[in-house]
Design a protein around this motif. Structure first.
Motif, short mmCIF file in Angstrom:
data_model
loop_
_atom_site.label_atom_id
_atom_site.label_comp_id
_atom_site.label_asym_id
_atom_site.label_seq_id
_atom_site.Cartn_x
_atom_site.Cartn_y
_atom_site.Cartn_z
N ARG A 160 0.85 -1.20 0.00
CA ARG A 160 0.00 0.00 0.00
C ARG A 160 0.88 1.24 0.00
N GLN A 161 0.34 2.30 -0.53
CA GLN A 161 1.06 3.57 -0.49
C GLN A 161 1.06 4.13 0.92
N GLY A 162 2.18 4.69 1.34
CA GLY A 162 2.27 5.31 2.66
C GLY A 162 2.16 6.82 2.56
N ARG A 163 0.95 7.33 2.49
CA ARG A 163 0.71 8.77 2.34
C ARG A 163 0.25 9.36 3.68
N TYR A 164 0.74 10.56 3.99
CA TYR A 164 0.33 11.22 5.23
C TYR A 164 0.48 12.73 5.10
N GLN A 165 -0.13 13.45 6.04
CA GLN A 165 0.00 14.90 6.14
C GLN A 165 0.85 15.25 7.35
N ASP A 166 1.72 16.25 7.20
CA ASP A 166 2.51 16.68 8.34
C ASP A 166 1.71 17.69 9.17
N ALA A 167 2.32 18.23 10.22
CA ALA A 167 1.62 19.13 11.13
C ALA A 167 1.13 20.39 10.44
N GLU A 168 1.78 20.77 9.33
CA GLU A 168 1.36 21.96 8.58
C GLU A 168 0.36 21.64 7.48
N GLY A 169 -0.05 20.38 7.40
CA GLY A 169 -1.04 19.99 6.41
C GLY A 169 -0.47 19.65 5.04
N ARG A 170 0.84 19.58 4.93
CA ARG A 170 1.46 19.24 3.66
C ARG A 170 1.44 17.73 3.43
N GLU A 171 1.21 17.33 2.19
CA GLU A 171 1.14 15.91 1.83
C GLU A 171 2.54 15.34 1.62
N HIS A 172 2.74 14.13 2.12
CA HIS A 172 4.00 13.41 1.92
C HIS A 172 3.69 11.96 1.55
N VAL A 173 4.58 11.36 0.79
CA VAL A 173 4.48 9.93 0.48
C VAL A 173 5.76 9.27 0.99
N ALA A 174 5.61 8.48 2.07
CA ALA A 174 6.78 7.81 2.65
C ALA A 174 7.29 6.72 1.72
N PHE A 175 6.35 6.01 1.08
CA PHE A 175 6.73 4.93 0.16
C PHE A 175 5.57 4.69 -0.80
N ALA A 176 5.90 4.15 -1.96
CA ALA A 176 4.89 3.89 -2.99
C ALA A 176 4.41 2.44 -2.91
N ARG A 177 3.21 2.21 -3.40
CA ARG A 177 2.71 0.84 -3.51
C ARG A 177 3.60 0.07 -4.48
N GLY A 178 4.04 -1.11 -4.08
CA GLY A 178 4.97 -1.87 -4.89
C GLY A 178 6.42 -1.46 -4.70
N GLY A 179 6.65 -0.52 -3.79
CA GLY A 179 8.00 -0.01 -3.57
C GLY A 179 8.91 -1.01 -2.86
N LEU A 180 10.15 -1.04 -3.28
CA LEU A 180 11.19 -1.89 -2.69
C LEU A 180 12.30 -0.97 -2.23
N TYR A 181 12.60 -0.99 -0.92
CA TYR A 181 13.53 -0.03 -0.35
C TYR A 181 14.75 -0.70 0.28
N PHE A 182 15.89 -0.02 0.13
CA PHE A 182 17.14 -0.47 0.71
C PHE A 182 17.83 0.72 1.36
N ARG A 183 18.85 0.42 2.16
CA ARG A 183 19.64 1.49 2.77
C ARG A 183 20.71 1.94 1.79
N HIS A 184 20.75 3.25 1.56
CA HIS A 184 21.80 3.88 0.77
C HIS A 184 22.50 4.86 1.70
N GLY A 185 23.57 4.41 2.33
CA GLY A 185 24.23 5.26 3.32
C GLY A 185 23.29 5.52 4.48
#
Length: 299
Positions: free
Chosen positions: A109-134
């Motif tokens: 699932r997509q990880g979408r949220y609003q911050d304290a100021e009401g701005r939209e953010h996407v932490a990760f996309a649906r189907g996303g594969l994440y690794f550590r880069h530094g």
């Protein structure tokens, strides 16, 4: 889980975030965004071979981490533990994450949220594969996929060598048995046969685990909840039951099957058993959770 001592030492002494240590300066358990970013870091650490995610104070608990992973990522992942450590004289929580085995964690699932100021953010996309880069958890590159495959191949080789050593050290006069059956199904696979009346003896043959064990954990939860009276269970409840009652592929193969690659699969018998236990004791899941948490006291 492997001995976390070295990782905890690195987490306590790290000056900045790195591939193996993620340092969070703040964490609000009431903020959806903080949970989604935490889940992304845990998944990236697991896919990258393991590490530690550090959260200030003792605000984070194990159960909601399981719940968020179950809600957003696949396959099922449970290989992490919480530890209380001190950084710069301040208490913090280190979430020590093991390397994922077999299949990388992918966000369903997509990880979408609003911050304290009401701005939209996407932490990760649906189907996303994440690794550590530094010091960051980022989308996968070709090198990440190559390195992941190499780690899995290395683990498989080690398992092969361990199995070969078992054969080499088998007792004198031990034999390797090759079993042949004349009965096969329409697809040419051997049908299930039992060579002894001993119910604890091994089985020879093959059945389709997608038929015998058709449920993933999410589907087990859905099925159980449809059959409970005005109550519901979650992923942590089922995990607690499995741990407290030692339900594994080795101990209860009629309940769980673990494929080579992918999430564990569960049978109708497991669903029936959970419902029966709850009917016999309405506090069944509550007791299992308490019993499991008693074994997982933060260190």
């Amino acid at each position: 889980m492997a001995d976390p001592t070295r990782l905890l030492k690195r987490a306590a002494e790290a000056k900045r975030s790195s591939k193996r240590v993620e340092l969070n300066e703040r964490f609000d358990p009431q903020a959806t965004g903080d949970w989604l970013e935490l889940v992304k870091d845990v998944a990236a650490m697991a896919n990258s071979g393991g590490g530690a995610v550090v959260v200030p104070g003792h605000k984070v608990q194990e159960e909601p981490i399981h719940e968020h992973l179950d809600a957003y990522a696949e396959p099922e992942f449970e290989a992490f533990g919480l530890h209380d450590i001190v950084r710069g004289g301040q208490p913090v929580t280190a979430i020590v994450v093991d390397s994922v085995a077999g299949t990388p964690l992918v966000f369903s699932r997509q990880g979408r949220y609003q911050d304290a100021e009401g701005r939209e953010h996407v932490a990760f996309a649906r189907g996303g594969l994440y690794f550590r880069h530094g010091a960051k958890s980022e989308s996968a590159s070709g090198d990440d996929v190559r390195d992941f495959i190499k780690r899995q191949l290395d683990a498989t080789r080690q398992q092969w060598l361990a199995n070969i050593r078992q054969v080499m050290h088998a007792p004198d006069r031990a034999e390797v048995a090759i079993i042949e059956t004349a009965e096969r199904d329409e697809e040419g696979r051997p049908t299930l046969i039992r060579l002894t009346t001993d119910p604890h003896a091994p089985l020879y043959g093959q059945i389709d685990p997608d038929r015998s064990h058709p449920y993933r954990q999410k589907e087990v939860i859905t099925e159980v909840n449809t059959r409970l009276d005005s109550r519901s269970v979650n992923a942590f409840d089922v995990l607690s039951v499995r741990r407290v009652h030692a339900i594994t592929e080795e101990t209860r193969p009629e309940f769980v099957h673990v494929p080579k690659f992918g999430s564990p699969q569960y049978s109708d018998a497991f669903v029936d058993w959970l419902v029966e236990q709850d009917k016999g004791d309405p506090r069944f899941f509550e007791k299992a959770k308490a019993g499991y948490l008693a074994t997982r006291k933060r260190r």
